[in-house]
Design an enzyme around this catalytic site. Structure first.
Site: not given
Length: 639
Positions: A2, A76
């Site tokens: 993201c 992540g």
């Protein structure tokens, strides 16, 4: 995967403007098109753009614990999150989701700043701790995921996954750092912890940062991990092959967890082919693979990718890239936010574009050259090292320094006659010689490029200081290990990881790098260098290990790389664009460059007497940065 962003009042608890936070968050929409949300409270704002990969139903962010005393925004993947969930559950923590994000929240509550030691994966995150009235910022060990931050004049800390999140804040200054410009023209990127802007910084890999409310200045980031090249492992070669196979399979298997379509890049090189081979042994159906082919045979590796695809019967997708695919210059400048000169960003952008048509997650082979000893420059450096060892620097410097100055730069000649760079390297010590090798524009060409005013602003700074600083911390006398360590700290982070992160996230594609699995990197650093480079063959152990899994033509062919035909572009279709950009645009108006030197480089390249393609590309991309990020236009146009 993201985009994250946020604001923190270091002086008090002002209310932040929700509309501003939405603009900052929306600047990262490409990183997470599936969902977006912000959290506001006095003195704090969190923003998150989500690309849903794991726990699609309940993994939304910002995420808080049950009593809202600890919250997080996270970019992540934590590959060992299921094991950590079990460990934290045994400690009494209760989970409301099945996401790796919530694991980090509880890991912080359980272990504080030491939580990063528990995490295996790629990550950049910021935790808000209500009881401590502080933020905790962390970045993964090898710098796969980025983190930018800046302390504004009013005491507001702004952070984000890309510089554009910081630039969305109207109080963020755009003053350019001269030292960052020097690093860019030396290396092709601005190295950690600098950014091109004076007010903004990158959190370095393997570092954390605590920001406490009431502190007048930001503290220094703290290193929590480093790779140690001991090269003292006594394992024999057969055992090493068996252990490497086990570790490769484990690193790949961990990265196959996904609730969305997953595949791999397959360039036809050793690293990506190895990843695909390991994936094929861990999946039930065919692996989805993606390759680019090039209409110029000098750069086309597609036949080797096809060999691997045929062997493992992958679901293989190939697209042709035209050799004149140079329309991305302005797109790349906007994508990277600061000057970035690796021209392979063009095919990387295209292969990510292709992959996203078929998968949401792709495994890559990035990081293999650094840890396995695969770059051609390693072999050349070791040859130079043997010559440096035979003569003291006091003799080498005047002898080879003179030869380096007098010997013509024969770009047109066969490689055996192009000795100028070698002479220049032999006149230096090992670290300075490697910096010379890695420079996209070397000192003898770079310094004349700068104007007198800009040289004065630099105050004598030379980007080689970066390499000297890292070499001091490397703690190894092994010449190959030393330059591998420097590459892990500089080139891998500033060039390779930056390129892949921006290119992949531009297409909302998550890329996972099993060859950067930190336990694998740690183990490889214990192996003696003769298992990496032997008899002029790079990646010796890696290739021997892969012989049962990959064709010899893939393993033992000359390395090609992901290159583009810059020299031809600048003498052909981009000729007028180069002239206009470098001799009459914002770059010329900046006052930073000696225009006579720039003009001579353009003329020499056009008439074929010299190949200045890399310096010209570096200048062209700096001009694109000035126009697309700084909003500069030619003073002549403005008049």
């Amino acid at each position: 995967m993201c985009g994250i962003s946020g604001l923190f009042d270091t002086r008090g608890r002002r209310d932040f403007d929700g509309a501003l936070m939405h603009r900052i968050n929306d600047s990262l929409h490409h990183r997470g098109p599936d969902e977006g949300s912000i959290h506001l409270q006095p003195g704090l704002a969190f923003g998150h753009r989500r690309l849903s990969i794991i726990d699609i139903a309940t993994g939304q962010q910002p995420l808080f614990n049950a009593d809202h005393s600890v919250g997080i925004v996270f970019n992540g993947e934590i590959y060992n999150y299921q094991q950590l969930t079990d460990e934290l559950t045994a400690l009494g923590y209760r989970f409301q989701t099945k996401s790796d994000t919530e694991v980090i929240v509880h890991a912080w509550s359980a272990w504080g700043e030491d939580c990063v030691h528990k995490l295996r994966g790629m990550f950049a995150f910021v935790i808000w701790d209500q009881a401590r009235d502080q933020l905790f910022m962390a970045r993964d060990r090898l710098g796969v995921k980025p983190m930018f931050y800046a302390l504004l004049d009013d005491g507001t800390l702004v952070f984000g996954s890309e510089l554009k999140a910081l630039l969305a804040h109207p109080a963020m200054k755009r003053d350019i750092v001269p030292q960052a410009v020097e690093e860019y023209f030396a290396l092709g990127y601005v190295a950690e912890p600098r950014t091109i802007f004076r007010q903004a910084l990158k959190l370095p890999p393997a570092h954390t940062l605590v920001i406490k409310r009431g502190d007048q200045r930001l503290g220094q980031p703290r290193r929590y991990w480093d790779v140690s090249f001991t090269t003292d492992n006594k394992i024999d070669e057969v055992q090493a092959q068996e252990e490497l196979t086990r570790r490769l399979r484990e690193a790949v298997k961990l990265r196959l967890i996904s609730e969305v379509p997953l595949g791999a890049f397959l360039s036809g090189g050793v690293d990506s082919s190895a990843v695909v081979a390991m994936m094929a042994g861990e999946t039930n159906g065919p692996v989805k693979t993606c390759s680019m082919s090039f209409d110029d045979p000098q750069y086309n590796e597609s036949e080797f990718a096809q060999m691997v695809a045929d062997r493992y019967q992958t679901d293989h997708h190939v697209e042709m890239v035209q050799s004149d695919d140079f329309d991305l210059i302005d797109t790349l400048a906007r994508l990277y936010d600061e000057p970035y000169a690796d021209s392979s960003a063009i095919p990387t952008y295209r292969v990510c574009q292709l992959a996203r048509k078929h998968v949401t997650v792709a495994l890559s082979g990035d990081g293999g050259d650094e840890s396995f000893g695969g770059y051609r420059r390693y072999k050349l450096h070791m040859m130079e090292e043997r010559m440096r060892a035979s003569l003291p620097l006091g003799l080498r410097k005047p002898l080879f320094g003179t030869l380096g100055r007098l010997y013509p730069k024969a770009d047109w000649a066969p490689r055996v006659f192009r000795a100028k760079t070698t002479f220049q390297a032999l006149a230096r010590n090992s670290v300075e010689a490697y910096f010379h090798t890695m420079s996209v524009i070397r000192d003898n060409e770079r310094l004349p490029l700068y104007s007198a005013r800009f040289k004065s602003e630099l105050g004598g700074y030379n980007a080689r200081e970066l390499f000297l600083d890292h070499a001091e911390r490397a703690n190894t006398d092994d010449p190959l290990a030393l330059i591998q360590y420097i590459d892990l700290q500089t080139y891998l982070v500033g060039d390779i990881n930056t390129k892949v992160d921006r290119a992949s996230m531009a297409h909302s594609l998550e890329v996972r790098e099993p060859l950067m699995d930190h336990p694998l990197v740690e183990w490889l650093a214990t192996l003696p260098s003769h298992l990496k480079l032997r008899g002029g063959e790079g990646k010796y152990l890696f290739k021997k290990t892969l012989e049962p899994h990959l064709p010899a033509d893939v393993l033992y062919r000359p390395k090609m790389g992901f290159a583009v035909p810059l020299a031809r572009w600048f003498r052909g279709p981009l000729r007028q664009r180069v002239r206009g950009a470098l001799l009459g645009g914002p770059l010329a108006d900046s006052g930073m460059f000696d225009l006579k030197t720039v003009g001579a480089m353009v003329e020499q390249h056009e008439n074929g007497s010299r190949d200045h393609s890399t310096p010209l590309w570096t200048l062209l991309m700096y001009d694109a940065f000035l126009r697309n990020v700084m909003g500069a236009s030619s003073m002549r146009e403005a008049a």
